[in-house]
Design a protein around this motif. Structure first.
Motif, PDB file in Angstrom:
ATOM      1  N   MET A 191      17.875  40.462 -34.930  1.00  0.00           N
ATOM      2  CA  MET A 191      16.658  41.039 -35.495  1.00  0.00           C
ATOM      3  C   MET A 191      15.928  40.005 -36.352  1.00  0.00           C
ATOM      4  O   MET A 191      16.517  39.366 -37.224  1.00  0.00           O
ATOM      5  N   ARG A 192      14.643  39.839 -36.048  1.00  0.00           N
ATOM      6  CA  ARG A 192      13.810  38.914 -36.816  1.00  0.00           C
ATOM      7  C   ARG A 192      12.811  39.719 -37.636  1.00  0.00           C
ATOM      8  O   ARG A 192      12.181  40.645 -37.126  1.00  0.00           O
ATOM      9  N   ILE A 193      12.676  39.350 -38.892  1.00  0.00           N
ATOM     10  CA  ILE A 193      11.758  40.023 -39.813  1.00  0.00           C
ATOM     11  C   ILE A 193      10.746  38.994 -40.302  1.00  0.00           C
ATOM     12  O   ILE A 193      11.126  37.980 -40.898  1.00  0.00           O
ATOM     13  N   LYS A 194       9.494  39.259 -40.028  1.00  0.00           N
ATOM     14  CA  LYS A 194       8.416  38.370 -40.454  1.00  0.00           C
ATOM     15  C   LYS A 194       7.560  39.099 -41.482  1.00  0.00           C
ATOM     16  O   LYS A 194       7.138  40.233 -41.256  1.00  0.00           O
ATOM     17  N   ASN A 204       2.809  43.628 -48.848  1.00  0.00           N
ATOM     18  CA  ASN A 204       3.399  42.806 -47.794  1.00  0.00           C
ATOM     19  C   ASN A 204       3.853  43.705 -46.649  1.00  0.00           C
ATOM     20  O   ASN A 204       4.381  44.800 -46.875  1.00  0.00           O
ATOM     21  N   LYS A 205       3.628  43.250 -45.448  1.00  0.00           N
ATOM     22  CA  LYS A 205       3.998  44.009 -44.257  1.00  0.00           C
ATOM     23  C   LYS A 205       5.166  43.305 -43.578  1.00  0.00           C
ATOM     24  O   LYS A 205       5.082  42.116 -43.244  1.00  0.00           O
ATOM     25  N   HIS A 206       6.255  44.037 -43.361  1.00  0.00           N
ATOM     26  CA  HIS A 206       7.444  43.499 -42.710  1.00  0.00           C
ATOM     27  C   HIS A 206       7.410  43.904 -41.238  1.00  0.00           C
ATOM     28  O   HIS A 206       7.480  45.099 -40.916  1.00  0.00           O
ATOM     29  N   VAL A 207       7.302  42.929 -40.364  1.00  0.00           N
ATOM     30  CA  VAL A 207       7.253  43.153 -38.916  1.00  0.00           C
ATOM     31  C   VAL A 207       8.610  42.787 -38.333  1.00  0.00           C
ATOM     32  O   VAL A 207       9.071  41.650 -38.486  1.00  0.00           O
ATOM     33  N   ARG A 208       9.254  43.732 -37.675  1.00  0.00           N
ATOM     34  CA  ARG A 208      10.565  43.514 -37.062  1.00  0.00           C
ATOM     35  C   ARG A 208      10.412  43.348 -35.554  1.00  0.00           C
ATOM     36  O   ARG A 208       9.635  44.077 -34.927  1.00  0.00           O
ATOM     37  N   SER A 209      11.136  42.417 -34.996  1.00  0.00           N
ATOM     38  CA  SER A 209      11.103  42.170 -33.555  1.00  0.00           C
ATOM     39  C   SER A 209      12.510  41.843 -33.083  1.00  0.00           C
ATOM     40  O   SER A 209      13.260  41.124 -33.756  1.00  0.00           O
ATOM     41  N   LYS A 210      12.836  42.388 -31.923  1.00  0.00           N
ATOM     42  CA  LYS A 210      14.144  42.149 -31.307  1.00  0.00           C
ATOM     43  C   LYS A 210      13.948  42.158 -29.800  1.00  0.00           C
ATOM     44  O   LYS A 210      13.834  43.218 -29.184  1.00  0.00           O
ATOM     45  N   HIS A 211      13.868  40.979 -29.208  1.00  0.00           N
ATOM     46  CA  HIS A 211      13.553  40.851 -27.793  1.00  0.00           C
ATOM     47  C   HIS A 211      14.808  41.077 -26.946  1.00  0.00           C
ATOM     48  O   HIS A 211      15.928  40.786 -27.361  1.00  0.00           O
ATOM     49  N   HIS A 212      14.556  41.556 -25.726  1.00  0.00           N
ATOM     50  CA  HIS A 212      15.608  41.776 -24.739  1.00  0.00           C
ATOM     51  C   HIS A 212      15.423  40.785 -23.598  1.00  0.00           C
ATOM     52  O   HIS A 212      14.292  40.458 -23.213  1.00  0.00           O
ATOM     53  N   PHE A 213      16.534  40.337 -23.029  1.00  0.00           N
ATOM     54  CA  PHE A 213      16.522  39.365 -21.944  1.00  0.00           C
ATOM     55  C   PHE A 213      17.388  39.885 -20.805  1.00  0.00           C
ATOM     56  O   PHE A 213      18.359  40.615 -21.021  1.00  0.00           O
ATOM     57  N   THR A 214      17.047  39.466 -19.581  1.00  0.00           N
ATOM     58  CA  THR A 214      17.822  39.777 -18.389  1.00  0.00           C
ATOM     59  C   THR A 214      18.399  38.483 -17.832  1.00  0.00           C
ATOM     60  O   THR A 214      17.674  37.504 -17.659  1.00  0.00           O
ATOM     61  N   ILE A 215      19.708  38.484 -17.552  1.00  0.00           N
ATOM     62  CA  ILE A 215      20.403  37.294 -17.087  1.00  0.00           C
ATOM     63  C   ILE A 215      20.653  37.427 -15.581  1.00  0.00           C
ATOM     64  O   ILE A 215      21.215  38.435 -15.123  1.00  0.00           O
ATOM     65  N   LEU A 216      20.211  36.435 -14.826  1.00  0.00           N
ATOM     66  CA  LEU A 216      20.430  36.365 -13.383  1.00  0.00           C
ATOM     67  C   LEU A 216      21.253  35.133 -13.058  1.00  0.00           C
ATOM     68  O   LEU A 216      21.192  34.119 -13.759  1.00  0.00           O
ATOM     69  N   ARG A 217      21.997  35.208 -11.959  1.00  0.00           N
ATOM     70  CA  ARG A 217      22.697  34.046 -11.418  1.00  0.00           C
ATOM     71  C   ARG A 217      22.326  33.874  -9.957  1.00  0.00           C
ATOM     72  O   ARG A 217      22.423  34.826  -9.173  1.00  0.00           O
ATOM     73  N   ILE A 218      21.885  32.681  -9.597  1.00  0.00           N
ATOM     74  CA  ILE A 218      21.507  32.388  -8.215  1.00  0.00           C
ATOM     75  C   ILE A 218      22.789  32.274  -7.407  1.00  0.00           C
ATOM     76  O   ILE A 218      23.565  31.323  -7.571  1.00  0.00           O
ATOM     77  N   SER A 219      23.018  33.251  -6.563  1.00  0.00           N
ATOM     78  CA  SER A 219      24.268  33.292  -5.805  1.00  0.00           C
ATOM     79  C   SER A 219      24.161  32.650  -4.435  1.00  0.00           C
ATOM     80  O   SER A 219      25.183  32.215  -3.887  1.00  0.00           O
ATOM     81  N   GLU A 220      22.968  32.559  -3.870  1.00  0.00           N
ATOM     82  CA  GLU A 220      22.849  32.013  -2.506  1.00  0.00           C
ATOM     83  C   GLU A 220      21.495  31.354  -2.346  1.00  0.00           C
ATOM     84  O   GLU A 220      20.465  31.915  -2.741  1.00  0.00           O
ATOM     85  N   VAL A 221      21.502  30.165  -1.770  1.00  0.00           N
ATOM     86  CA  VAL A 221      20.284  29.450  -1.372  1.00  0.00           C
ATOM     87  C   VAL A 221      20.523  28.930   0.034  1.00  0.00           C
ATOM     88  O   VAL A 221      21.399  28.077   0.254  1.00  0.00           O
ATOM     89  N   LYS A 222      19.755  29.426   0.975  1.00  0.00           N
ATOM     90  CA  LYS A 222      19.947  29.082   2.393  1.00  0.00           C
ATOM     91  C   LYS A 222      18.616  28.715   3.005  1.00  0.00           C
ATOM     92  O   LYS A 222      17.611  29.400   2.777  1.00  0.00           O
ATOM     93  N   ILE A 223      18.616  27.638   3.781  1.00  0.00           N
ATOM     94  CA  ILE A 223      17.417  27.174   4.470  1.00  0.00           C
ATOM     95  C   ILE A 223      17.555  27.496   5.940  1.00  0.00           C
ATOM     96  O   ILE A 223      18.564  27.127   6.578  1.00  0.00           O
ATOM     97  N   ASN A 224      16.591  28.181   6.487  1.00  0.00           N
ATOM     98  CA  ASN A 224      16.575  28.532   7.904  1.00  0.00           C
ATOM     99  C   ASN A 224      15.877  27.446   8.711  1.00  0.00           C
ATOM    100  O   ASN A 224      15.120  26.625   8.180  1.00  0.00           O
ATOM    101  N   GLY A 225      16.107  27.454   9.996  1.00  0.00           N
ATOM    102  CA  GLY A 225      15.514  26.463  10.881  1.00  0.00           C
ATOM    103  C   GLY A 225      14.105  26.843  11.293  1.00  0.00           C
ATOM    104  O   GLY A 225      13.591  27.919  10.980  1.00  0.00           O
ATOM    105  N   PRO A 226      13.420  25.943  12.017  1.00  0.00           N
ATOM    106  CA  PRO A 226      12.036  26.238  12.458  1.00  0.00           C
ATOM    107  C   PRO A 226      11.964  27.373  13.461  1.00  0.00           C
ATOM    108  O   PRO A 226      10.899  27.961  13.670  1.00  0.00           O
TER     109      PRO A 226
END
Length: 231
Positions: A191-194, A204-226
């Motif tokens: 939690m961040r308080i500005k 004085n105004k206290h602004v609270r922020s708490k960001h959310h993130f999504t974690i991905l993992r690249i499991s496959e990279v495949k190149i197809n032919g022409p």
């Protein structure tokens, strides 16, 4: 003389004029005491009710617990399907010329044989340079996903290897590659308080922020032919 005597003298000298009685206009219905009959021509008939509403049972709950449950159901948001949040948008790929088709048919097998392929994928308009096994931290919380889901990333502007690079206009044809990512979970920052202040003000105004993130993992990279695009 005392003040009481002066007051009585002034009241005797002033002419006593009777005040007009207050007139109140009462509604017509309150004056009538005899009940009106339904067959009287003065009573306006109620509008006709449709057969569907007349035959339908009453939807008003009599039990207070049922009423509370209905209010809770009406206030709770209805979950949306993933297809509504992630609609399938067709790609805008320009048709390659005959020279570019010949170049792709000649050099794409060479790009395919070289290992360590990389992609510049676009997730919600943001470019990410990834290879197989990389982790991506998206700066938002992706809705309608749970850990373990597999996503197909079909928006890529660059496809390459160590010696060759294929650039799209604006995107590479999705039939030329396959890139899949696995949802690992979501994270939140501390939690961040500005403190925001204004000039010549003591508040004085206290602004609270708490960001959310999504974690991905690249499991496959495949190149197809022409042959995947008919070249």
């Amino acid at each position: 003389m005392s003040r009481s005597l002066l007051r009585t003298l002034f009241e005797l000298r002033a002419p006593s004029t009777p005040r007009p009685a207050a007139q109140f206009k009462l509604p017509v219905r309150s004056l009538s005491t005899t009940p009106l009959r339904r067959d009287s021509p003065t009573v306006s008939e109620s509008p006709t009710i449709s057969a569907q509403s007349a035959t339908a049972p009453s939807a008003i709950p009599t039990n207070p617990t049922e009423a509370a449950s209905l209010v809770a159901e009406s206030r709770s948001p209805t979950p949306q399907a993933p297809e509504a949040l992630y609609p399938r948008i067709p790609q805008q790929v320009n048709q390659p010329t005959s020279a570019s088709q010949a170049t792709i048919a000649q050099l794409l097998p060479l790009l395919r044989t070289q290992p360590a392929h990389y992609l510049t994928v676009h997730i919600w308009g943001r470019p990410y340079l990834v290879t197989a096994g990389d982790q991506i931290r998206l700066p938002f919380k992706m809705p309608c996903v749970v850990p373990g889901d597999v996503l197909r990333l079909d928006r890529a502007s660059t496809l390459g290897s160590r010696d060759f690079t294929l650039k799209g206009s604006p995107y590479v044809d999705e039939r030329l590659f396959e890139c899949r990512a696995t949802i690992l979970g979501t994270e939140t920052e501390p939690m961040r308080i500005k403190i925001k202040t204004k000039r010549r003000q003591r508040r004085n105004k206290h602004v609270r922020s708490k960001h959310h993130f999504t974690i991905l993992r690249i499991s496959e990279v495949k190149i197809n032919g022409p042959e995947a695009v008919g070249l």
